[in-house]
Design a protein around this motif. Structure first.
Motif, mmCIF file in Angstrom:
data_model
loop_
_atom_site.group_PDB
_atom_site.id
_atom_site.type_symbol
_atom_site.label_atom_id
_atom_site.label_comp_id
_atom_site.label_asym_id
_atom_site.label_seq_id
_atom_site.Cartn_x
_atom_site.Cartn_y
_atom_site.Cartn_z
ATOM 1 N N PHE A 181 -3.120 0.240 8.775
ATOM 2 C CA PHE A 181 -2.425 0.199 7.484
ATOM 3 C C PHE A 181 -2.557 1.534 6.754
ATOM 4 N N MET A 182 -3.769 2.061 6.697
ATOM 5 C CA MET A 182 -3.985 3.336 6.025
ATOM 6 C C MET A 182 -3.255 4.468 6.736
ATOM 7 N N ALA A 183 -3.208 4.422 8.073
ATOM 8 C CA ALA A 183 -2.507 5.473 8.809
ATOM 9 C C ALA A 183 -1.012 5.470 8.493
ATOM 10 N N VAL A 184 -0.414 4.266 8.499
ATOM 11 C CA VAL A 184 1.027 4.176 8.214
ATOM 12 C C VAL A 184 1.311 4.568 6.770
ATOM 13 N N ILE A 185 0.500 4.070 5.830
ATOM 14 C CA ILE A 185 0.695 4.404 4.425
ATOM 15 C C ILE A 185 0.534 5.902 4.196
ATOM 16 N N THR A 186 -0.484 6.509 4.794
ATOM 17 C CA THR A 186 -0.712 7.941 4.612
ATOM 18 C C THR A 186 0.418 8.763 5.197
ATOM 19 N N ALA A 187 0.892 8.371 6.389
ATOM 20 C CA ALA A 187 2.021 9.098 6.988
ATOM 21 C C ALA A 187 3.266 8.980 6.124
ATOM 22 N N ALA A 188 3.525 7.773 5.607
ATOM 23 C CA ALA A 188 4.696 7.591 4.739
ATOM 24 C C ALA A 188 4.544 8.390 3.446
ATOM 25 N N PHE A 213 5.805 12.680 -0.286
ATOM 26 C CA PHE A 213 5.336 13.766 -1.153
ATOM 27 C C PHE A 213 5.965 15.093 -0.736
ATOM 28 N N HIS A 214 6.113 15.298 0.574
ATOM 29 C CA HIS A 214 6.714 16.543 1.052
ATOM 30 C C HIS A 214 8.176 16.632 0.628
ATOM 31 N N ALA A 215 8.884 15.511 0.724
ATOM 32 C CA ALA A 215 10.290 15.516 0.301
ATOM 33 C C ALA A 215 10.406 15.713 -1.202
ATOM 34 N N ALA A 239 -1.279 17.905 -0.187
ATOM 35 C CA ALA A 239 -2.645 18.068 -0.688
ATOM 36 C C ALA A 239 -3.379 16.730 -0.763
ATOM 37 N N VAL A 240 -2.713 15.680 -1.253
ATOM 38 C CA VAL A 240 -3.389 14.392 -1.425
ATOM 39 C C VAL A 240 -3.498 13.615 -0.121
ATOM 40 N N PRO A 241 -2.398 13.348 0.584
ATOM 41 C CA PRO A 241 -2.526 12.494 1.788
ATOM 42 C C PRO A 241 -3.108 13.217 2.996
ATOM 43 N N GLY A 242 -3.076 14.526 3.041
ATOM 44 C CA GLY A 242 -3.494 15.241 4.243
ATOM 45 C C GLY A 242 -4.968 15.091 4.585
ATOM 46 N N ALA A 280 8.047 10.563 -9.693
ATOM 47 C CA ALA A 280 8.099 9.480 -8.701
ATOM 48 C C ALA A 280 6.874 9.519 -7.794
ATOM 49 N N ALA A 281 6.450 10.710 -7.439
ATOM 50 C CA ALA A 281 5.247 10.848 -6.622
ATOM 51 C C ALA A 281 4.011 10.448 -7.413
ATOM 52 N N ALA A 282 3.999 10.739 -8.706
ATOM 53 C CA ALA A 282 2.851 10.381 -9.540
ATOM 54 C C ALA A 282 2.687 8.865 -9.616
ATOM 55 N N GLU A 283 3.789 8.123 -9.556
ATOM 56 C CA GLU A 283 3.685 6.675 -9.580
ATOM 57 C C GLU A 283 3.051 6.125 -8.297
ATOM 58 N N GLN A 284 3.182 6.856 -7.206
ATOM 59 C CA GLN A 284 2.606 6.426 -5.936
ATOM 60 C C GLN A 284 1.153 6.854 -5.771
ATOM 61 N N LEU A 285 0.693 7.727 -6.663
ATOM 62 C CA LEU A 285 -0.654 8.269 -6.516
ATOM 63 C C LEU A 285 -1.759 7.243 -6.781
ATOM 64 N N PRO A 286 -1.706 6.426 -7.872
ATOM 65 C CA PRO A 286 -2.819 5.479 -8.118
ATOM 66 C C PRO A 286 -3.084 4.505 -6.974
ATOM 67 N N PRO A 287 -2.038 3.865 -6.373
ATOM 68 C CA PRO A 287 -2.353 2.975 -5.230
ATOM 69 C C PRO A 287 -3.000 3.717 -4.071
ATOM 70 N N LEU A 288 -2.538 4.943 -3.808
ATOM 71 C CA LEU A 288 -3.122 5.705 -2.713
ATOM 72 C C LEU A 288 -4.584 6.041 -2.992
#
Length: 441
Positions: free
Chosen positions: A44-51, A56-58, A124-127, A177-185
């Motif tokens: 789960f963490m691998a798929v979430i991190t890759a996504a 974030f890159h886009a 920077a964050v998911p890597g 939009a990326a900031a909204e995804q940051l807290p769950p990550l």
């Protein structure tokens, strides 16, 4: 007879093994539950991190390139290798790192992701997450100071990646939009040690409990052996000591010219030797004061220590001869369950009056792993057909000598041992008040 009483007095003085352990089947189920929970979370963490890496890159204005795609693929690959290395936790916490190639599979892919995403926009964050997860799994396999160093290094590399990525790319969270995804990550990142460390800690407790269960079973067997050794010592020790003294006295009397007195002592030596031999044979053949209540209590303790839940039901048996035979049957049934059906989790002992008088004992266990098409008892653990095998054949001969019988059969995944004793001479004898009080205590 109150078979459900919490304690039955035993003349042998054997202490109960009141440590009901887990069955081996339950331990395996617990391990698979623990392992699959770690695997699911790692994937789960691998798929979430890759996504999140691609997202974030886009959002940072990057284009799909071999670099970000490679990093995403390696992130998923890291989840697979982390799932495989989690299997090493089966032997317990702190059992040492896996083989070098397995350690390399655990560390190298997330380390490559850490390097590739260092200067990648939005990385920077998911890597740094895959290497953080790998550090948590590696920390489970070491103990003491190395474990704390591994966790500190993983957390430090995660923080360095965030800081260095922000310095190199100039941004950590590229858009709103990326900031909204940051807290769950961030929540899942902080939840990683909770999942892996708690799962491994729980499994380690189960391993220790299983070891304690095996020790308790061995201790129960050792107590039985000690009881037998004590009985044998009581029989042989006294007689042999007296025989030695009488023989020495006879030797001195012969030397002193008193053959008649020496002959009397030799006669006593022969009598004592014959008595010791008869008592030893009685002990070996289980004819020396077999207590049905004691054998039931011993069987309950030993089977409970091996991980089985024992259900006892029945009525009092008046006939001493029948009590001896049924006590031997209970002992043999418990021995066969421990030897041939160690996976048994439910054991039922039923003692009741037979249809045509006499007594009927039924011992049922669910330790038959592969029942097969035959439910008549053929091929059952320790029994072929009616009741064969070394111990049960001798037991069946004893029951047959009294007009009884011992049979065994399979029913689904259970094995049923049934012993029947007819009405024997003296079956109507009254029981003493002391016996009644002990049985109904």
């Amino acid at each position: 007879m109150n078979l459900t009483a919490p304690h039955l007095n035993r003349s042998s003085g054997q202490l109960p093994s009141a440590v009901p352990g887990r069955s081996a089947r339950g331990v395996r189920v617990t391990w698979w539950y623990t392992y699959l929970s770690m695997v699911v979370f790692a994937l789960f963490m691998a798929v979430i991190t890759a996504a999140q890496l691609l997202f974030f890159h886009a959002e940072a204005g990057g284009h799909s390139s071999w670099l970000v795609i490679t990093a995403a693929v390696l992130t998923v690959l890291s989840g697979l290798t982390q799932s495989g290395c989690s299997w090493s936790v089966r032997h317990g916490i702190g059992t040492g790192c896996p083989r070098p190639w397995a350690t390399a599979l655990l560390i190298v892919p997330p380390a490559v992701v850490w390097v590739l995403t260092l200067a990648l926009p939005g990385g920077a964050v998911p890597g740094g997450v895959p290497l953080w997860i790998a550090a948590n799994i590696l920390a489970l396999l070491v103990r003491g100071v190395p474990r704390r160093l591994v966790l500190a290094a993983g957390l430090g590399l995660l923080a360095v990646h965030w800081w260095a990525g922000a310095q190199l790319t100039g941004v950590v969270v590229p858009t709103e939009a990326a900031a909204e995804q940051l807290p769950p990550l961030v929540f899942f990142i902080l939840f990683v040690p909770v999942v892996f460390l708690f799962s491994a800690w729980w499994w380690n407790i189960v391993v220790q409990l299983d070891a304690a269960r095996r020790d308790a079973g061995q201790l129960a067997v050792a107590r039985e052996r000690l009881r037998f050794a004590s009985d044998l010592h009581d029989i042989q020790g006294h007689h042999l000591q007296v025989i030695a003294l009488k023989a020495e006295l006879a030797e001195r009397l012969l030397a002193a010219g008193q053959p008649e007195a020496a002959g009397a002592n030799i006669h006593e030596v022969r009598t004592l030797a014959r008595t010791a031999l008869e008592e030893t044979r009685s002990l070996v053949r289980d004819l020396r004061e077999i207590s049905l209540e004691e054998e039931i209590a011993n069987a309950r303790d030993v089977l409970a220590a091996s991980g089985a839940t024992v259900t006892l039901r029945g009525s009092y048996v008046h006939d001493p001869a029948a009590r001896t035979l049924l006590g031997l049957a209970v002992r043999e049934a418990a021995t066969n369950i421990l030897r041939h059906a160690p996976e048994a989790t439910e054991v039922s002992i039923l003692l009741e009056a037979g249809a045509a008088g006499g007594q009927r004992l039924v011992v049922t266990n669910d330790g038959v792993e592969d029942p097969g098409p035959d439910e008549t008892g053929a091929g059952a653990p320790g029994v072929t057909g009616p009741a064969s095998g070394t111990g049960l054949s001798g037991l069946n001969r004893r029951f047959a000598a009294s007009g009884g019988r011992v049979t065994g059969r399979r029913v689904a995944r259970s094995f049923v041992l049934e012993a029947r004793v007819p009405v024997l001479p003296g079956a109507g004898d009254d029981v003493s008040e002391q016996d009644e009080r002990e049985l109904n205590a």
